[in-house]
Each structure stands twice: as structure tokens, then as C-alpha cells.
Design a protein around this motif. Structure first.
Motif, short mmCIF file in Angstrom:
data_model
loop_
_atom_site.label_atom_id
_atom_site.label_comp_id
_atom_site.label_asym_id
_atom_site.label_seq_id
_atom_site.Cartn_x
_atom_site.Cartn_y
_atom_site.Cartn_z
N SER A 25 2.87 5.10 -14.57
CA SER A 25 3.88 4.62 -13.70
C SER A 25 3.52 4.53 -12.28
O SER A 25 4.21 4.05 -11.52
CB SER A 25 5.10 6.01 -13.71
N GLU A 26 2.14 5.04 -12.06
CA GLU A 26 1.65 4.92 -10.64
C GLU A 26 0.34 4.17 -11.08
O GLU A 26 -0.59 4.32 -11.88
CB GLU A 26 1.55 6.11 -9.83
N PHE A 27 -0.17 3.37 -10.09
CA PHE A 27 -1.27 2.63 -10.11
C PHE A 27 -2.45 3.69 -9.71
O PHE A 27 -2.50 4.55 -8.56
CB PHE A 27 -1.40 1.53 -9.11
N PRO A 28 -3.58 4.03 -10.66
CA PRO A 28 -4.42 5.05 -10.30
C PRO A 28 -5.49 4.51 -9.37
O PRO A 28 -6.20 3.34 -9.21
CB PRO A 28 -5.23 5.06 -11.69
N GLN A 29 -5.45 5.27 -7.98
CA GLN A 29 -6.45 5.09 -6.91
C GLN A 29 -7.95 5.05 -7.43
O GLN A 29 -8.80 4.34 -6.78
CB GLN A 29 -6.23 6.05 -5.91
N GLU A 30 -8.43 5.87 -8.40
CA GLU A 30 -9.70 5.47 -8.69
C GLU A 30 -10.20 4.08 -9.18
O GLU A 30 -11.16 3.93 -9.41
CB GLU A 30 -9.80 6.54 -10.08
N ILE A 31 -9.30 3.29 -9.57
CA ILE A 31 -9.55 2.04 -9.95
C ILE A 31 -10.48 1.42 -8.65
O ILE A 31 -11.07 0.45 -8.94
CB ILE A 31 -8.36 1.01 -10.24
N PHE A 32 -9.96 1.91 -7.47
CA PHE A 32 -10.68 1.13 -6.32
C PHE A 32 -12.36 1.53 -6.31
O PHE A 32 -12.98 0.82 -5.69
CB PHE A 32 -10.06 1.60 -5.03
N ASP A 33 -12.38 2.70 -6.93
CA ASP A 33 -14.07 3.02 -7.24
C ASP A 33 -14.87 1.88 -7.95
O ASP A 33 -15.93 2.03 -7.92
CB ASP A 33 -14.14 4.26 -7.94
N LEU A 34 -14.22 1.05 -8.45
CA LEU A 34 -14.67 -0.07 -9.24
C LEU A 34 -14.69 -1.26 -8.66
O LEU A 34 -15.21 -2.39 -9.30
CB LEU A 34 -14.24 -0.23 -10.81
N ALA A 35 -14.62 -1.35 -7.37
CA ALA A 35 -14.53 -2.56 -6.76
C ALA A 35 -15.66 -3.43 -6.48
O ALA A 35 -15.62 -4.63 -6.45
CB ALA A 35 -13.69 -2.26 -5.12
N ASP A 36 -16.87 -2.81 -6.60
CA ASP A 36 -18.02 -3.59 -6.67
C ASP A 36 -18.28 -4.31 -7.89
O ASP A 36 -19.18 -5.40 -8.09
CB ASP A 36 -19.27 -2.72 -6.29
N SER A 37 -17.52 -4.19 -9.00
CA SER A 37 -17.93 -4.93 -10.32
C SER A 37 -16.75 -5.39 -11.05
O SER A 37 -16.89 -6.19 -11.87
CB SER A 37 -18.67 -3.79 -11.06
N LEU A 38 -15.59 -4.65 -10.77
CA LEU A 38 -14.45 -5.00 -11.50
C LEU A 38 -13.99 -6.49 -11.29
O LEU A 38 -13.36 -6.95 -10.36
CB LEU A 38 -13.10 -3.96 -11.14
N GLU A 39 -13.71 -7.32 -12.63
CA GLU A 39 -13.16 -8.52 -12.54
C GLU A 39 -12.02 -8.76 -13.49
O GLU A 39 -11.12 -9.75 -13.26
CB GLU A 39 -14.60 -9.78 -13.22
N VAL A 40 -11.94 -8.12 -14.36
CA VAL A 40 -10.63 -8.16 -15.31
C VAL A 40 -9.96 -6.90 -15.40
O VAL A 40 -10.71 -5.82 -15.89
CB VAL A 40 -11.11 -8.39 -16.71
N LEU A 41 -8.81 -6.80 -15.09
CA LEU A 41 -7.90 -5.57 -14.93
C LEU A 41 -6.69 -5.58 -16.00
O LEU A 41 -5.99 -6.69 -15.73
CB LEU A 41 -7.43 -5.25 -13.66
N ASN A 42 -6.50 -4.94 -17.00
CA ASN A 42 -5.44 -5.03 -18.07
C ASN A 42 -4.82 -3.67 -17.91
O ASN A 42 -4.91 -2.81 -18.45
CB ASN A 42 -5.95 -5.31 -19.41
N LEU A 43 -3.38 -3.71 -17.26
CA LEU A 43 -2.70 -2.61 -17.30
C LEU A 43 -1.48 -2.85 -18.05
O LEU A 43 -0.31 -2.37 -17.65
CB LEU A 43 -2.13 -2.35 -15.85
N THR A 44 -1.33 -3.79 -18.87
CA THR A 44 -0.38 -4.04 -19.86
C THR A 44 0.19 -2.82 -20.68
O THR A 44 -0.70 -1.99 -21.28
CB THR A 44 -0.84 -5.28 -20.83
#
Length: 443
Positions: A25-44
Motif C-alpha cells: 500500500s506504500e512504495f518501499p523506500q528501499e527501492i531507491f537503494d537500487l538507483a544505480d542499476s534499476l531499469e525495469v520496476l514492476n509493481l503490478t
């Protein structure tokens, strides 16, 4: 599927794609730890209704899927994501699309099955826009600014409230795949064809192995046992009944029936009645296992282009036979007042002899059979799709094609794809040219 526990434990460092479906129900802030590599984010498949305002910190993010969530507005923060080119928010409750939510490199936008009645003019100011999925909304019109989107090749606007197809839409130079069924503007299906289709009781059908599943339904092999007749192998397609990216599955069923019989279309035996869950379905001719799909669906990177296996090669005779068969099928459909809307290699079955079948009517739409600007334009938009297919066949011919024969086919392919829509040949003319080439010694 990645897990939230793995993310929070720092076990996903360096990944390029993250898939999380765990009731968020909330965007996990830990996703920002992947900023140097993350290209595809699937939150479906979560319960999200907002994204963080600083989403742009994911500087490498190219693809974002947030389908089946609880958004009521396309988040404005998307517009600040410099590399974001593909956005998917299917099956939310979106009513508002701010112009500021559209990133500058937008190429592929999926807003299927929402509650959108209006789109911002800024949509037409995204020059890279190539694929636009808007089926199942409440649109009364399209923004005229889309006339500037000269890279737009595929648009799905089925099941909206559109009363006309604007002339600028029918004149877009690269548009090849258009689905508009289920709008007030659409012509009616041929009622006589629908009424004449045999009804097949569910009790006569015995399902066997699953043959495949698409967005609109599931296909099984089955035995059809009619009274006083030998059992017959058939294919049964049971429709899911929910909105797909192309439009309504029930509309697809009507198009299959109305298309009638043709050597390069899969024969419809009848319509299923008395299903215990009242599920709609068709009984179709069973296709021999020697047939296989010509290509695979487009990838995230290819967007509107099919993926072919490296081993897919043809002789000139086989390639020409496939091209002739599909052109003949398309000409037949147009005569019935149907545009296929998804004329692609991945919707074609073929065998080693070049026999072929055009399937999947999920994007089919009805149009008037009388001659008019709109009818000619709709048909020639489909001709461009065929031209792209012809080019893909040409690239894979490995034998039997002379320099003269290649020149003839390349000239036809160029004319099918030229930017002036009404200057393209119709399928009747294309069919005659291809048949003529079959008799030439240069092929």
C-alpha cells in the motif's frame, strides 16, 4: 518474483529488474537503494495509490508497470523521470492524466481499463510515442495534438465513447495497428452471419490438454461428440469476458464469426451454449501440430516489432506463399467490413510448405463496406502492417530469390509502407502482384 524481505535485506543490489507483488500500500523506500542499476520496476498487483514525488531519483528507470493497483490519477512524478519510456497502469481507477505526468522520452503508454474521459494535449508533444493503449475507458475524443505523433504505429481505443475517427488519425504516416471496436462510431456486425452460426451444446464437448492462453481466453484441444457421428478433434476457445489491451473478448468472438470462411482463416465450427458458468466460447477447426507461430510477441525493447527466432528462414517459394495467403485473408476480411487490427507474425500459424492461417481477432473492428475516405484509410492502415510483415519475410529468405525478384518484392514492400496512406495499394492489388510473381522464373 522478488520478495520484499530480499529487498529490505539488501540482497537485490545491482539488479536491473525488480518485480514486487505482495499487497503493497506504500512504495518501499528501499527501492531507491537500487538507483544505480534499476531499469525495469514492476509493481503490478498491489494496493498502491501514489508514488513518491522524488521517483526521479531512479535515474536509470526505463520501464514502470503499476497495473492492478488503486491509482485514481497518473502520478505527476513520472514526468520527471528522464529515462522513463514505457509506462503501464492498466486496470486501476484512473480518472485524471496530468500533462506533467508524461516523461519526455515516452514511447509506450498503457492506460487500458480505467475511467479516463479526457487526455492532455501534452500527449501529442511526446515525439517518441510509438504505442498507445487506451481501450476500456470513457474517452469522448482524442487530443488533436496526437496528429504530431508521426512515430505512432499502434493505438488501441476500443470500448470508449468515441463518435468519430478524426481524419488526422487516419492520416498518420506510420500507423499500422488500429483497434476501435466497441465505440459508437463503429459499424454493426453482420447480424445474419451471427444468427447463422450453429450453437454447440457444452455437453457435447470434452476438454483435453490446454493449447494456449492469450489475453482474451484459453484454448483447449477437445473432442466434439455429436449424436450419431464419430467424435471429432476440435479446438475450444473459452473467453475470459474481461477487458484486454485490445478491447472486449466478446467483440472478438463476433468478429471471428462474421469473418466467415477462407482458406487462410481458422474455421469456426460453432458457438458454445449452455456452459455451466455461462462462459462464452467458440468451437474451431483443430490445427495440425505441424503448424507453428511465425514469430513471438514484441519485447519491451522492440515495442511494435515481433521477435523472430534466428532459425526462422524461408525459401522464396514458401515466403511468397505466406505473403499471398495473408494478403488474401486480409482482402477477404475487408470485403466483410472487418479490419484485423493486429496483422502480425505472432498471429500467423505456418508450416514448412508455406500454408498459413491468420488468427487472433482480439483487435478486430467493423467498418462500412461502402467506399469512402474512412474505409479506404482504415484498409490502407492495415496494408502498412502487411508491408512490415513482408519486409520481415524478405529479410529471412535464404534461397530461390533472384535479384529481380527481390527488387519486385522490395518495391511492393516500399509502396505498402509509404507515408501517404491513400497512396498505398489495396489488398486486392497486392494479391494480384504476388500471384503474378509466383509464376515468374525470377522467384
Amino acid at each position: 518474483m522478488d520478495t520484499l524481505a530480499q529487498l529490505r535485506a539488501g540482497q537485490l543490489a545491482g539488479i536491473k529488474r525488480l518485480d514486487l507483488s505482495c499487497g503493497l500500500s506504500e512504495f518501499p523506500q528501499e527501492i531507491f537503494d537500487l538507483a544505480d542499476s534499476l531499469e525495469v520496476l514492476n509493481l503490478t498487483g498491489n494496493a498502491l495509490s501514489r508514488l513518491p514525488d522524488d521517483l526521479h531519483r531512479l535515474t536509470r528507470l526505463r520501464v514502470l508497470f503499476c497495473s492492478d493497483n488503486a491509482f485514481t490519477e497518473l502520478p505527476a512524478c513520472l514526468g520527471q523521470c528522464a529515462q522513463l519510456s514505457m509506462i503501464g497502469f492498466k486496470a486501476n481507477r484512473i480518472e485524471h492524466v496530468p500533462g506533467t505526468a508524461l516523461p519526455p522520452l515516452l514511447r509506450w503508454l498503457i492506460l487500458t481499463d480505467n475511467c479516463i474521459s479526457e487526455l492532455p494535449a501534452e500527449l501529442g508533444e511526446r515525439p517518441h510515442l510509438q504505442k498507445l493503449m487506451l481501450a476500456g475507458n470513457r474517452l469522448l475524443q482524442l487530443p488533436a495534438s496526437l496528429s504530431q505523433c508521426h512515430q505512432l504505429e499502434l493505438i488501441r481505443i476500443a470500448a470508449n465513447r468515441l463518435t468519430e475517427l478524426p481524419q488526422w488519425l487516419l492520416s498518420l504516416p506510420r500507423l499500422a495497428w488500429l483497434a476501435y471496436a466497441g465505440n459508437p462510431l463503429e459499424s454493426e456486425a453482420d447480424a445474419s452471419a451471427l444468427d447463422a452460426t450453429p450453437n454447440i451444446p457444452w455437453s457435447q464437448l470434452y476438454l483435453q490438454q490446454r493449447l494456449g492462453e492469450g489475453a482474451s481466453g484459453v484454448i483447449h484441444q477437445a473432442l466434439w461428440e455429436q449424436p450419431s457421428q464419430a467424435a471429432q478433434n476440435v479446438a475450444v476457445k473459452l473467453y475470459k469476458g474481461s477487458m484486454t489491451s485490445d478491447g472486449s473478448p466478446l467483440h472478438e468472438m463476433n468478429a471471428c464469426i462474421t469473418a466467415g470462411q477462407h482458406a487462410n482463416l481458422i474455421k469456426v465450427e460453432g458457438r458454445i451454449v449452455d456452459h455451466p458458468q455461462a462462459q462464452a466460447g467458440l468451437v474451431m477447426h483443430f490445427i495440425a501440430p505441424s503448424y507453428r507461430n511465425l514469430a513471438a510477441l514484441p519485447s519491451l525493447a522492440s515495442c511494435t516489432r515481433d521477435i523472430y527466432e534466428d532459425s526462422t528462414k524461408f525459401s522464396a517459394v514458401v515466403a511468397l506463399r505466406i505473403a499471398s495467403g495473408i494478403a488474401s485473408a486480409a482482402a477477404h476480411l475487408h470485403q466483410q467490413g472487418i479490419t484485423h487490427g493486429d496483422l502480425y507474425g505472432h498471429n500467423i500459424l505456418w508450416n514448412a510448405q508455406g500454408d498459413c492461417l491468420l488468427g487472433d481477432f482480439g483487435a478486430a473492428s467493423f467498418h462500412a463496406t461502402s467506399d469512402s475516405f474512412e474505409t479506404r484509410a482504415l484498409q490502407r492502415i492495415e496494408v502498412r502492417a502487411f508491408g512490415i510483415l513482408l519486409g520481415e519475410l524478405l529479410e529471412r529468405i535464404e534461397s530461390g530469390l533472384s535479384a529481380e525478384g527481390r527488387e519486385l518484392l522490395e518495391d511492393l514492400q516500399t509502396r505498402c509502407c509509404q507515408p501517404e496512406v491513400l497512396a498505398r495499394p489495396g489488398f486486392a492489388e497486392i494479391g494480384r502482384e504476388l500471384q503474378g510473381m509466383e509464376s515468374l522464373p525470377v522467384i
